[in-house]
Write a protein that holds these residues in place. Sequence first.
Motif, mmCIF file in Angstrom:
data_model
loop_
_atom_site.group_PDB
_atom_site.id
_atom_site.type_symbol
_atom_site.label_atom_id
_atom_site.label_comp_id
_atom_site.label_asym_id
_atom_site.label_seq_id
_atom_site.Cartn_x
_atom_site.Cartn_y
_atom_site.Cartn_z
ATOM 1 N N TRP A 305 -38.017 -19.791 -9.049
ATOM 2 C CA TRP A 305 -38.617 -19.480 -7.827
ATOM 3 C C TRP A 305 -38.344 -17.775 -7.387
ATOM 4 O O TRP A 305 -37.181 -17.298 -7.906
ATOM 5 C CB TRP A 305 -38.284 -20.194 -6.789
ATOM 6 N N PRO A 306 -39.426 -17.175 -6.961
ATOM 7 C CA PRO A 306 -39.170 -15.723 -6.700
ATOM 8 C C PRO A 306 -38.155 -15.849 -5.440
ATOM 9 O O PRO A 306 -37.944 -16.625 -4.650
ATOM 10 C CB PRO A 306 -40.543 -15.088 -6.013
ATOM 11 N N ALA A 307 -37.618 -14.589 -5.568
ATOM 12 C CA ALA A 307 -36.222 -14.541 -4.412
ATOM 13 C C ALA A 307 -36.863 -14.692 -2.856
ATOM 14 O O ALA A 307 -36.143 -15.305 -2.279
ATOM 15 C CB ALA A 307 -35.558 -13.255 -4.633
ATOM 16 N N ILE A 308 -37.928 -13.952 -2.667
ATOM 17 C CA ILE A 308 -38.674 -13.928 -1.258
ATOM 18 C C ILE A 308 -38.879 -15.580 -1.207
ATOM 19 O O ILE A 308 -38.930 -15.632 0.185
ATOM 20 C CB ILE A 308 -39.556 -13.121 -1.472
ATOM 21 N N MET A 309 -39.268 -16.251 -1.904
ATOM 22 C CA MET A 309 -39.548 -17.450 -1.481
ATOM 23 C C MET A 309 -38.250 -18.432 -0.978
ATOM 24 O O MET A 309 -38.264 -19.065 -0.151
ATOM 25 C CB MET A 309 -40.446 -18.300 -2.626
ATOM 26 N N VAL A 310 -37.243 -18.133 -1.865
ATOM 27 C CA VAL A 310 -35.877 -18.845 -1.511
ATOM 28 C C VAL A 310 -35.371 -18.317 -0.196
ATOM 29 O O VAL A 310 -34.726 -19.108 0.584
ATOM 30 C CB VAL A 310 -34.758 -18.456 -2.648
ATOM 31 N N PHE A 311 -35.636 -16.909 -0.064
ATOM 32 C CA PHE A 311 -35.165 -16.778 1.505
ATOM 33 C C PHE A 311 -35.949 -17.146 2.594
ATOM 34 O O PHE A 311 -35.628 -17.492 3.569
ATOM 35 C CB PHE A 311 -35.445 -15.058 1.352
ATOM 36 N N ALA A 312 -37.349 -17.144 2.464
ATOM 37 C CA ALA A 312 -38.135 -17.770 2.948
ATOM 38 C C ALA A 312 -37.902 -19.183 3.601
ATOM 39 O O ALA A 312 -38.374 -19.782 4.622
ATOM 40 C CB ALA A 312 -39.727 -17.612 2.710
ATOM 41 N N ILE A 313 -37.189 -19.943 2.644
ATOM 42 C CA ILE A 313 -36.808 -21.458 2.943
ATOM 43 C C ILE A 313 -35.524 -21.420 3.805
ATOM 44 O O ILE A 313 -35.133 -22.154 4.621
ATOM 45 C CB ILE A 313 -36.741 -22.264 1.822
ATOM 46 N N LEU A 314 -34.409 -20.597 2.928
ATOM 47 C CA LEU A 314 -33.120 -20.827 3.475
ATOM 48 C C LEU A 314 -32.635 -20.361 4.645
ATOM 49 O O LEU A 314 -31.947 -20.641 5.433
ATOM 50 C CB LEU A 314 -32.054 -20.255 2.325
ATOM 51 N N VAL A 315 -33.431 -18.989 4.960
ATOM 52 C CA VAL A 315 -33.134 -18.160 6.164
ATOM 53 C C VAL A 315 -33.629 -19.363 7.345
ATOM 54 O O VAL A 315 -32.666 -19.199 8.240
ATOM 55 C CB VAL A 315 -33.791 -16.835 6.115
ATOM 56 N N PRO A 316 -34.864 -19.608 7.618
ATOM 57 C CA PRO A 316 -34.855 -20.631 8.832
ATOM 58 C C PRO A 316 -34.294 -21.786 8.628
ATOM 59 O O PRO A 316 -34.023 -22.289 9.731
ATOM 60 C CB PRO A 316 -36.817 -20.753 8.492
ATOM 61 N N PHE A 317 -34.112 -22.352 7.463
ATOM 62 C CA PHE A 317 -33.154 -23.419 7.361
ATOM 63 C C PHE A 317 -31.653 -23.107 8.085
ATOM 64 O O PHE A 317 -31.229 -23.991 8.935
ATOM 65 C CB PHE A 317 -32.789 -23.864 5.836
#
Length: 399
Positions: A305-317
């Motif tokens: 997974w691209p890092a930006i997608m991981v950020f996009a899930i974990l930051v709002p999580f």
Amino acid sequence: MTVTMSIPAYIPILAATTAAQSLVSLAMLSPAAVAPAIARDLQVSGAMIGWWISMAYGGAMITSLLGGNAVRRFGATRSTQIGLLLVCLGGGAMMAGTLPLALLAALLTGLGYGMTNPAASHLLARSTSPERRNLVFSIKQTGVPLGGTLAGLIAPRLTQAWGWPAAMASVALTCLGLALLLALARHSWDSDRDPKSRMTGNPFSGLVSIWRSPRLKALSLTGFAYAAVQLSVSTFAVTMLVTDLSWSLVDAGLLLSAVQVAGVVGRISIGSLADRFFGGTGTLIGLGLVTGILALLTGLLAPDWPAIMVFAILVPFGAAALGWNGVYLAELAQSSEPANIPRVTGASLFFTYGGVLVGPPAFAGLHTLVGSYTATYALTALPALAGALILMAARRRNS
């Protein structure tokens, strides 16, 4: 023409209670930030920090039940001072560098930590109007992630320069300084205390009151569930990124910092949304649903997974999982008689701290069964959704 500007009464109280929350959180999390150095000097496993945290929150559970009686007798400001002094003593015990005193330090730090929230709720509820209460309580609760951020920034650097006892000493002295500073406001802020009130009252009376009130019981059980998820998010995120997604430790640490910042911003934004649009209970239900959905999406993360997608899930999580505390405390205050706010808050926090104690060990046990951190994070959707359902059922009964 002379223009005079007056500061609202709640502003200095909010500043003081947020500072106290930040410092006791800093004290709770600083040993974890330098755990390898402490473990090396004490000749124990680094995993012992888990026991330190558990003992500290066990101490917080004790004083959360006693906090209401202390606020009534000594005043909320004095109770906050007592909490800060206990944390200061804990830092002193930690500096001794022996395992028995390190465990005593955990207990003292936890006892001090548990004193602050009932006192802060009393002070803020007295000085804040109901229409801005969610926001004000949420701002106060930003002290928790702020303390965690300070622990990560300050404790390792002081440890590298002068050793971990110096880091513990700096935290202890800062707590002592704030305790002394609060003495300036004690007379006016504690004007409602009752010196004749007994400290020997039944410490479990608050728990009985909660269990007899469907609304307070629902809030407390939801607090237990949400707290279990909250600490798991911050405890295992780096390990998941490094182990399951093959991230470097530096990149994983950067994301964890982003999650903590999201927790700060999220608490303020969520408190404002609760006051303006959704109300406290509706906001808490929404947070549980969003947390559950994001937990399930976290279970889908993979190394490609691209890092930006991981950020996009974990930051709002992180924003959702860490952002509920202020609204929860405001709802407790809203649901209680003014004189009972410290007692009810402390008793409800007994459940919340129980979730903190249960959550990470349960997460670790589930990881052993399922074999991956991402899949285990997906399972944290269960308590998040359960907490939301509990509040939905309680609201339906009251409608």
